[in-house]
Write a protein that holds these residues in place. Structure first.
Motif, short mmCIF file in Angstrom:
data_model
loop_
_atom_site.label_atom_id
_atom_site.label_comp_id
_atom_site.label_asym_id
_atom_site.label_seq_id
_atom_site.Cartn_x
_atom_site.Cartn_y
_atom_site.Cartn_z
N GLU A 134 6.03 -44.65 18.34
CA GLU A 134 7.26 -44.03 17.81
C GLU A 134 8.35 -45.07 17.56
OE1 GLU A 134 8.12 -40.41 17.86
OE2 GLU A 134 6.53 -39.58 19.08
N ALA A 158 -4.80 -35.82 30.37
CA ALA A 158 -3.96 -36.16 29.21
C ALA A 158 -4.79 -36.42 27.96
CB ALA A 158 -3.10 -37.38 29.53
N PHE A 167 -4.52 -38.17 34.97
CA PHE A 167 -3.50 -38.75 35.83
C PHE A 167 -3.64 -38.20 37.25
CE2 PHE A 167 -1.33 -39.50 31.73
CZ PHE A 167 -1.00 -40.83 31.91
N VAL A 204 -3.59 -34.07 35.94
CA VAL A 204 -3.23 -33.80 34.53
C VAL A 204 -4.24 -34.50 33.62
CG1 VAL A 204 -1.50 -34.10 32.71
CG2 VAL A 204 -0.78 -33.67 35.06
N GLN A 253 8.52 -47.14 22.44
CA GLN A 253 9.59 -46.21 22.12
C GLN A 253 10.92 -46.70 22.70
OE1 GLN A 253 7.97 -42.55 23.37
NE2 GLN A 253 9.28 -41.29 22.10
N PRO A 293 1.88 -32.79 18.58
CA PRO A 293 3.10 -32.38 19.26
C PRO A 293 3.31 -33.13 20.57
CG PRO A 293 1.42 -30.67 19.40
CD PRO A 293 0.85 -31.74 18.54
N SER A 294 4.51 -33.03 21.10
CA SER A 294 4.85 -33.71 22.35
C SER A 294 3.84 -33.35 23.45
CB SER A 294 6.26 -33.27 22.75
OG SER A 294 6.63 -33.96 23.90
N GLY A 295 3.38 -34.38 24.16
CA GLY A 295 2.47 -34.13 25.28
C GLY A 295 1.01 -34.02 24.90
N CYS A 296 0.66 -34.31 23.64
CA CYS A 296 -0.75 -34.13 23.22
C CYS A 296 -1.63 -35.31 23.62
CB CYS A 296 -0.84 -33.88 21.72
SG CYS A 296 -0.44 -35.33 20.74
N GLY A 297 -1.02 -36.39 24.13
CA GLY A 297 -1.82 -37.51 24.63
C GLY A 297 -1.85 -38.73 23.72
N LYS A 298 -1.01 -38.76 22.69
CA LYS A 298 -1.08 -39.88 21.75
C LYS A 298 -0.59 -41.19 22.37
CE LYS A 298 2.84 -37.93 19.32
NZ LYS A 298 3.16 -36.90 20.35
N SER A 299 0.54 -41.14 23.12
CA SER A 299 1.03 -42.38 23.74
C SER A 299 0.05 -42.87 24.79
CB SER A 299 2.38 -42.16 24.43
OG SER A 299 3.35 -41.85 23.49
N THR A 300 -0.51 -41.94 25.55
CA THR A 300 -1.46 -42.33 26.60
C THR A 300 -2.66 -43.04 25.97
OG1 THR A 300 -0.74 -40.45 27.93
CG2 THR A 300 -2.85 -41.47 28.53
P1 ATP Z 1 5.41 -37.56 23.38
O1 ATP Z 1 5.40 -37.36 21.89
O2 ATP Z 1 6.28 -36.55 24.07
O3 ATP Z 1 5.63 -38.95 23.81
P2 ATP Z 1 2.52 -37.80 23.81
O4 ATP Z 1 1.64 -37.04 22.87
O5 ATP Z 1 2.67 -39.24 23.55
O6 ATP Z 1 3.94 -37.09 23.89
P3 ATP Z 1 1.63 -38.51 26.43
O7 ATP Z 1 2.86 -39.27 26.79
O8 ATP Z 1 0.42 -39.28 26.10
O9 ATP Z 1 1.96 -37.50 25.25
O10 ATP Z 1 1.31 -37.50 27.61
C1 ATP Z 1 0.16 -36.67 27.63
C2 ATP Z 1 0.17 -35.81 28.87
O11 ATP Z 1 0.04 -36.61 30.03
C3 ATP Z 1 1.45 -34.99 29.07
O12 ATP Z 1 1.08 -33.73 29.60
C4 ATP Z 1 2.23 -35.81 30.07
O13 ATP Z 1 3.09 -34.98 30.81
C5 ATP Z 1 1.12 -36.40 30.91
N1 ATP Z 1 1.50 -37.70 31.49
C6 ATP Z 1 1.91 -38.80 30.82
N2 ATP Z 1 2.14 -39.83 31.67
C7 ATP Z 1 1.87 -39.36 32.92
C8 ATP Z 1 1.90 -39.92 34.24
N3 ATP Z 1 2.24 -41.20 34.44
N4 ATP Z 1 1.57 -39.12 35.29
C9 ATP Z 1 1.18 -37.84 35.09
N5 ATP Z 1 1.13 -37.25 33.88
C10 ATP Z 1 1.47 -37.98 32.80
#
Ligand code: ATP
Length: 367
Positions: free
Chosen positions: A160, A19, A13, A17, A83, A38-45
């Motif tokens: 989710e 991701a 990003f 970051v 979500q 866990p939260s923030g591991c990059g699955k949604s991205t």
């Molecule tokens: P959650 O379960 O909390 O939804 P996740 O595993 O789906 O978490 P992501 O949403 O993919 O995690 O985010 C992965 C990383 O990328 C995190 O560190 C998040 O802060 C960062 N991130 C996500 N979207 C952006 C963005 N638009 N700009 C900068 N960083 C981002």
């Protein structure tokens, strides 16, 4: 129906970051893949990159052999549930579910039939005339699910989708989604941080941490043969018990010595890296049993769950456990113990896991 292939996909990003790093996997047509971590591991991205809602920084994504890196989301023919459900606020439930079908010029009769089936599946029949603002969070989420699955798409991406539902409805919806998958036999990719959902729904699970894939495997294989300490402790409730120890491999037997000079033996033939010295021994709570010739431990707490009982033990030597100070043993049925009692326990040595302490990787041969 779609085969989706990701090759060394990365997402950085703005602001740096990272991701997602080097995400590679082949998702076969008709698989139910769960991204968990866990939260923030990059699955949604990762899911959003597959959907085309997030640009990829490096690598390629292809659907049915066609690279889609530059293809608009609408041209990828994927159905997605977010979500935050993203319903149209001015349309009632019926029209929200029907929206995609109308766009694709389905006949009125066809639309009605499909909407009613979806509404029945998700328990929305009595809510069809309501607007989203007149619904609870859980009801909105069910409308979003109905809207996504009402039309045929190459693959269904769900981020989710059950997060706003109460425990009972969550279990019910989990079963509905699994039934739907059985019926559609389409490719599903499902994001969750809930390992029970991952274990019960996925044909394969992708465990992620800090943007990196940790392991891709079937639920049972993941549970039985975690590749590293993270996967071992992330999958399974209660969490796997972990003890630091030292390893000494002899010709036939390997001896793992835990604090307090307690020794556990397993066959040396099971160990892929016999030269490892400092290790973590892992054992799941159901793989420990009461044994009058076993090692002593003091009962700290007892949780009677009905059909089974969790005994929290003090196994001695403060530094025995990595993540928590509890050693949890799961016993079928009830137990006659009280807090403060001493019990004797043994490990089912066939079920022991062993990780090198430095790398946290499993050093057992995978069966
Ligand atoms: P959650 O379960 O909390 O939804 P996740 O595993 O789906 O978490 P992501 O949403 O993919 O995690 O985010 C992965 C990383 O990328 C995190 O560190 C998040 O802060 C960062 N991130 C996500 N979207 C952006 C963005 N638009 N700009 C900068 N960083 C981002």
């Amino acid at each position: 129906m779609a085969k989706i292939v990701l090759e060394k996909v990365c997402k950085i990003f703005k602001g740096g970051v990272k991701a997602v790093s080097d995400f590679s996997m082949e998702i076969e047509d008709g698989e139910f893949i769960v991204f968990v971590g866990p939260s923030g591991c990059g699955k949604s991205t990762t899911l959003r990159m597959i959907a085309g809602l997030e640009e990829i920084s490096d690598g390629t994504i292809s659907i049915d052999g066609r690279v889609v890196n530059d293809l608009e989301p609408k041209d990828r023919d994927l159905a997605m549930v977010f979500q935050n459900y993203a319903l149209y606020p001015y349309l009632n439930v019926y029209d929200n579910i029907a929206f995609g079908l109308k766009l694709r010029h389905y006949s009125k009769a066809d639309i009605k039939e499909k909407v009613m089936v979806a509404a029945k599946t998700f328990g929305l029949e009595t809510l069809l005339k309501r607007k989203p603002k007149e619904l609870s969070g859980g009801q909105r989420q069910r409308v979003a699910l109905a809207r996504a699955v009402v039309r045929e798409a190459k693959a269904y991406l769900l981020d989710e989708p059950l997060s706003n539902l109460d425990a009972k409805l969550r279990t019910q919806m989990r079963v509905e989604i699994t039934k739907l998958y059985e019926k559609l036999k389409a490719t599903f990719i499902y994001v969750t941080h809930d390992q029970t959902e991952a274990m019960t729904m996925g044909t394969r699970i992708v465990v992620m941490k800090d943007g990196w894939i940790q392991q891709i495997d079937t639920p049972v294989h993941l549970y039985d043969h975690p590749k590293n300490l993270f996967v071992a402790t992330f999958i399974g409730t209660p969490q796997m018990n972990i003890f630091p120890g030292t390893l000494e491999c002899k010709k036939r037997d390997a001896i793992i010595t835990l604090s307090g000079d307690r020794k556990i033996r397993i066959r040396t033939a099971r160990i892929a890296k016999p030269e490892a010295k400092e290790v973590y021994l892992g054992i799941r709570s159901e793989d420990v049993y009461i044994d009058e010739n076993g090692l002593p431990a003091k009962v700290r707490m007892i949780e009677t769950l009905g059909s089974e009982t969790l005994i929290y033990l003090d196994f001695g030597g403060g530094e025995t456990i990595v993540d928590s100070d509890n050693f949890i043993v799961k016993i079928q049925g009830r137990v006659p113990y009280a807090v403060g009692d001493t019990v004797r326990i043994s490990f089912n040595t066939d079920k022991i896991h062993l990780f090198e302490r430095e790398t946290e990787e499993s050093i057992l041969h995978i069966q």
